[in-house]
Design a protein around this motif. Sequence first.
Motif, PDB file in Angstrom:
ATOM      1  N   GLU A 182       2.520   1.728  -3.504  1.00  0.00           N
ATOM      2  CA  GLU A 182       1.605   2.156  -4.554  1.00  0.00           C
ATOM      3  C   GLU A 182       1.053   3.549  -4.305  1.00  0.00           C
ATOM      4  O   GLU A 182       0.891   4.350  -5.236  1.00  0.00           O
ATOM      5  N   SER A 183       0.770   3.883  -3.037  1.00  0.00           N
ATOM      6  CA  SER A 183       0.144   5.168  -2.724  1.00  0.00           C
ATOM      7  C   SER A 183       1.161   6.292  -2.554  1.00  0.00           C
ATOM      8  O   SER A 183       0.825   7.471  -2.724  1.00  0.00           O
TER       9      SER A 183
ATOM     10  N   LEU B 248      -6.811   6.361   2.710  1.00  0.00           N
ATOM     11  CA  LEU B 248      -6.183   5.133   2.218  1.00  0.00           C
ATOM     12  C   LEU B 248      -7.161   3.970   2.236  1.00  0.00           C
ATOM     13  O   LEU B 248      -7.194   3.138   1.312  1.00  0.00           O
ATOM     14  N   GLU B 249      -7.971   3.890   3.296  1.00  0.00           N
ATOM     15  CA  GLU B 249      -8.940   2.789   3.408  1.00  0.00           C
ATOM     16  C   GLU B 249     -10.018   2.881   2.336  1.00  0.00           C
ATOM     17  O   GLU B 249     -10.554   1.855   1.908  1.00  0.00           O
TER      18      GLU B 249
ATOM     19  N   ARG C 157      -9.389   3.838  -0.662  1.00  0.00           N
ATOM     20  CA  ARG C 157      -8.726   3.407  -1.896  1.00  0.00           C
ATOM     21  C   ARG C 157      -8.371   1.924  -1.877  1.00  0.00           C
ATOM     22  O   ARG C 157      -8.334   1.285  -2.941  1.00  0.00           O
ATOM     23  N   TYR C 158      -8.110   1.394  -0.699  1.00  0.00           N
ATOM     24  CA  TYR C 158      -7.670  -0.009  -0.590  1.00  0.00           C
ATOM     25  C   TYR C 158      -8.490  -0.746   0.475  1.00  0.00           C
ATOM     26  O   TYR C 158      -7.924  -1.288   1.434  1.00  0.00           O
TER      27      TYR C 158
ATOM     28  N   ILE D 103       0.845  -1.202   0.000  1.00  0.00           N
ATOM     29  CA  ILE D 103       0.000   0.000   0.000  1.00  0.00           C
ATOM     30  C   ILE D 103       0.881   1.253   0.000  1.00  0.00           C
ATOM     31  O   ILE D 103       0.633   2.208  -0.744  1.00  0.00           O
TER      32      ILE D 103
ATOM     33  N   GLN E  76      -7.574  -4.570   0.963  1.00  0.00           N
ATOM     34  CA  GLN E  76      -6.244  -4.767   1.543  1.00  0.00           C
ATOM     35  C   GLN E  76      -6.244  -4.445   3.035  1.00  0.00           C
ATOM     36  O   GLN E  76      -5.601  -5.148   3.822  1.00  0.00           O
TER      37      GLN E  76
END
Length: 242
Positions: A48-49, A63-64, A66-67, A45, A70
């Motif tokens: 990539e981010s 972030l959560e 977007r992923y 993560i 994960q």
Amino acid sequence: MVTTQEPRVALATDPTIGFRRVSAAIALPLAFVFQLVCNTIFAFIQTESGVLDAETATVSLELESRYPGQFIAKAVFAVAGAMVAIPGLLGALRVLRPAVPVLALITVVMMVSGYLLYGAMVFGTFAEVNLAAAGIDAGEALDTGPGVPWRIAAGIVFVLGNLVGTLLLAIAVLIASRRMRGVGVPWWAGLLIAGWPVGHLINIFGGGEWFAVGGGVLEIIGLSFLARAMLRMPNADWVLRG
């Protein structure tokens, strides 16, 4: 005080002793394999981010969103690892107790306490992912709400168990390996275990999560020698050290 007769009685009446010993041996490295998977997911993560650390709840929620998959997987492995670590660490206590009884007890109490609270803290990820998926801007509330001081306190206990506790475990292995020759725990297993706090500290100070992943790999290898000692331990010794 345990008498020499008590192990014989336990061996004769409790058929689960061998199962508990082998289970603890499997649980010790397995718990930290789960944590390694958790750290590896977060390392991907990060890569990539481009976000090295979620310092605020607002960043975490972003972030959560977007992923989500994960983060859910990361939380599942983290909670599972925290749970499995308990029998594994209690098994490590039995291996180290004859050589370093006080240090081993302090170490395991710190680590078990830390990982128990870590599992509780990580469980909140499931609710946060739901908030992020719904587009609810709850970052400020999560950062400033009345539960924040308690979360900080739990975090301090976790950090002490996770970093200081693991370092003390490494030291205990270094000392015990010289006092328990023939048990199958080499002194350098302690150095491998110390790879986790070293790698994680490099991560905390800006190196990135991949350093934590590398430290976790070293820790698992070191813990495997403690697991091997458990597997080789006679059931009577296991009872005596309980």
